[in-house]
Design an enzyme around this catalytic site. Structure first.
Site, mmCIF file in Angstrom:
data_model
loop_
_atom_site.group_PDB
_atom_site.id
_atom_site.type_symbol
_atom_site.label_atom_id
_atom_site.label_comp_id
_atom_site.label_asym_id
_atom_site.label_seq_id
_atom_site.Cartn_x
_atom_site.Cartn_y
_atom_site.Cartn_z
ATOM 1 N N VAL A 40 -18.304 -30.570 15.561
ATOM 2 C CA VAL A 40 -17.523 -30.668 16.801
ATOM 3 C C VAL A 40 -18.306 -31.439 17.853
ATOM 4 O O VAL A 40 -19.512 -31.222 18.028
ATOM 5 C CB VAL A 40 -17.197 -29.255 17.358
ATOM 6 C CG1 VAL A 40 -16.594 -29.343 18.751
ATOM 7 C CG2 VAL A 40 -16.273 -28.503 16.431
ATOM 8 N N LYS A 196 -37.716 -19.366 26.836
ATOM 9 C CA LYS A 196 -38.452 -19.228 25.574
ATOM 10 C C LYS A 196 -39.374 -18.006 25.623
ATOM 11 O O LYS A 196 -39.486 -17.261 24.641
ATOM 12 C CB LYS A 196 -39.261 -20.504 25.320
ATOM 13 C CG LYS A 196 -38.368 -21.726 25.120
ATOM 14 C CD LYS A 196 -39.156 -23.016 25.203
ATOM 15 C CE LYS A 196 -38.250 -24.224 25.076
ATOM 16 N NZ LYS A 196 -38.904 -25.489 25.428
#
Ligand code: NAP
Length: 422
Positions: A40, A196
């Site tokens: 997509v 992170k």
């Protein structure tokens, strides 16, 4: 195993290419062929060279006969919706999206249940740090994690250090070279690194924190004076992501830091990433490699796909966030201001006699003792000078109190600034 890719951009394209170019070794390792069948994007015309079915419809992908949804579009709420739908339909998920996980990792762990959920690429790109921490170091209490996890910031700081350049022109150069986004806020403000860090903190400590709960400072205010001080006293300046266990608390912080040049992490230059993990039994382990880039990131995405293929439908063989049950003695997040370390301080003051004595008295009254001192080598106008000094270890709250007082002095030209010394 058939996969669908939501977001055929930099990383998505590399995933398709790696699966096709390394098909033989991947299927030999996985035990089955892993085939990208549908992708997509918003603009599919520009991706016609890729040998997969392309669509602009996410529903078409979710409704198709695929086993795994690979989410590589970025964002938070939209991918959360897509990934949730995929899991509800019994499809495993792989993502490189740290922003999604910074906010929704615990809900996603619950929703995934036994289904595979891979996110190795979300932290430090091509470096297999999730697996190292979750599997390889699982016997240890993690004492600390110190990382350089944003290539854009490291590139800028490395250039500033080597050329003595100011921040703004160096950022511009990084943008021209493609190492910084047109809107660089997310990287240089420390937010990308913080996302992170939160993921690693869950795996290391079982801590469920959100970005707004932790200390995040970017590199925007680093000046050539800071660089001069660092060089004079043998330091490098790095944007560090730090998780540190102190008693039953865990400090989570992202900020620029001065690190002695002889430390291994100080030698990590340019766009490279590194993570140092200190375990109570293993000691220090260190991981170095490319933290971004299509192929490096897709390498981690495909490794997650191979794991899922190896493990079958109920692919989650180890708990997604590292813990099968909660710790009996829970660790909790330390307060943002509870840091105790050494500090480098920069302040602009009127160049008058007695200035240093006045500043030293304010610091001394707060139990802050000066370790080194330097007058800025850069010329300032209008009888203003810049004092650069470092302290012995002290409480951050005391440093802030001292700054409040210094700011009020008639000789003072604004609030002092500081960089923590690690
Ligand atoms: N790039 C890296 O080095 C790196 C490293 C580690 C992690 N990551 C993470 O990996 C993810 C992807 O990063 P990337 O650099 O590959 O991003 P990217 O190049 O911008 O690709 C994003 C892709 O998603 C598509 N997309 C975005 N919104 C969409 C929507 N609403 N509907 C349909 N398609 C949509 C885009 O379509 P169009 O192409 O038509 O615009 C594009 O193909 C992010 O979560 C990022 O944080 C990236």
């Amino acid at each position: 195993m058939k996969i669908g890719i939501v977001g055929v951009g930099t990383v998505g394209r590399s995933v398709v290419e790696i699966l096709q170019e390394n098909k033989e070794i991947i299927s030999a390792r996985a035990g089955v062929e892993i085939t990208p069948v549908i992708g997509v994007a918003r603009d599919i015309e520009s991706k016609k060279d890729l040998d997969i079915l392309l669509t602009t419809s996410i529903d078409e992908l979710l409704d198709s006969d695929i086993d795994v949804v690979v989410e590589l579009m970025g964002g938070v709420e939209k991918p959360y919706e897509i990934v949730t739908k995929a899991l509800e339909r019994g499809k495993s998920v792989v993502t490189a999206n740290k922003a999604l996980l910074a906010y929704h990792r615990y809900e996603l762990q619950t929703k995934a249940g036994e289904l595979g959920f891979g996110f190795e690429a979300s932290v430090a790109g091509g470096i297999p740090i999730i697996k190292s921490l979750r599997e390889g170091l699982s016997a240890n209490h993690i004492e600390s994690i110190v990382g350089i996890m944003n290539g854009t910031c490291n590139f800028i700081l490395t250039k500033m250090m080597s050329e003595g350049a100011e921040f703004a022109p160096t950022l511009k150069e990084a943008q021209e070279l493609g190492y910084a986004e047109a809107d660089p806020t997310f990287d240089i403000g420390g937010f990308d690194a913080a996302h992170k860090l939160l993921i690693l903190a869950s795996i290391a400590y079982g801590i469920d924190a959100k970005p707004e709960d932790i200390l995040i400072e970017g590199i925007e205010s680093i000046t050539s004076d800071d660089i001069s001080f660092a060089k004079e006293f043998g330091y490098s300046i790095k944007l560090l992501t730090i998780a540190k266990k102190v008693g039953d608390k865990v400090e989570l912080r992202v900020h620029p830091a001065l690190i002695k040049n002889e430390k291994m992490i100080a030698k990590v230059d340019g766009v490279m990433n590194a993570v140092s993990v200190y375990g109570d039994k293993v000691g220090e382990t260190m991981y170095y490699g490319p933290g971004a880039g299509g192929n490096a990131t897709a390498s981690a995405v495909v490794a997650d796909l191979i794991d899922i293929a190896r493990n079958g439908k109920n692919a989650q063989t180890s708990p997604m966030l590292g813990f099968t049950k909660p710790l009996e003695k829970n660790l909790s997040l330390a307060n943002k201001g509870d840091v105790e370390t050494k500090y480098y301080i920069r302040m602009n003051v009127k160049d008058e006699t007695g200035v240093l004595a006045t500043v030293a008295k304010i610091l001394g009254d707060k139990d802050i003792s000066i370790e080194t001192f330097l007058q800025s080598p850069h010329t300032k106008k209008d009888n203003i000078t810049t004092i650069l000094l470092s302290t012995h270890s002290c409480q951050e709250v005391k440093v802030m109190e001292a700054f409040d007082e210094i700011e009020q002095l008639s000789i003072s030209q604004g609030r002092p600034s500081m960089i923590r010394i690690e």
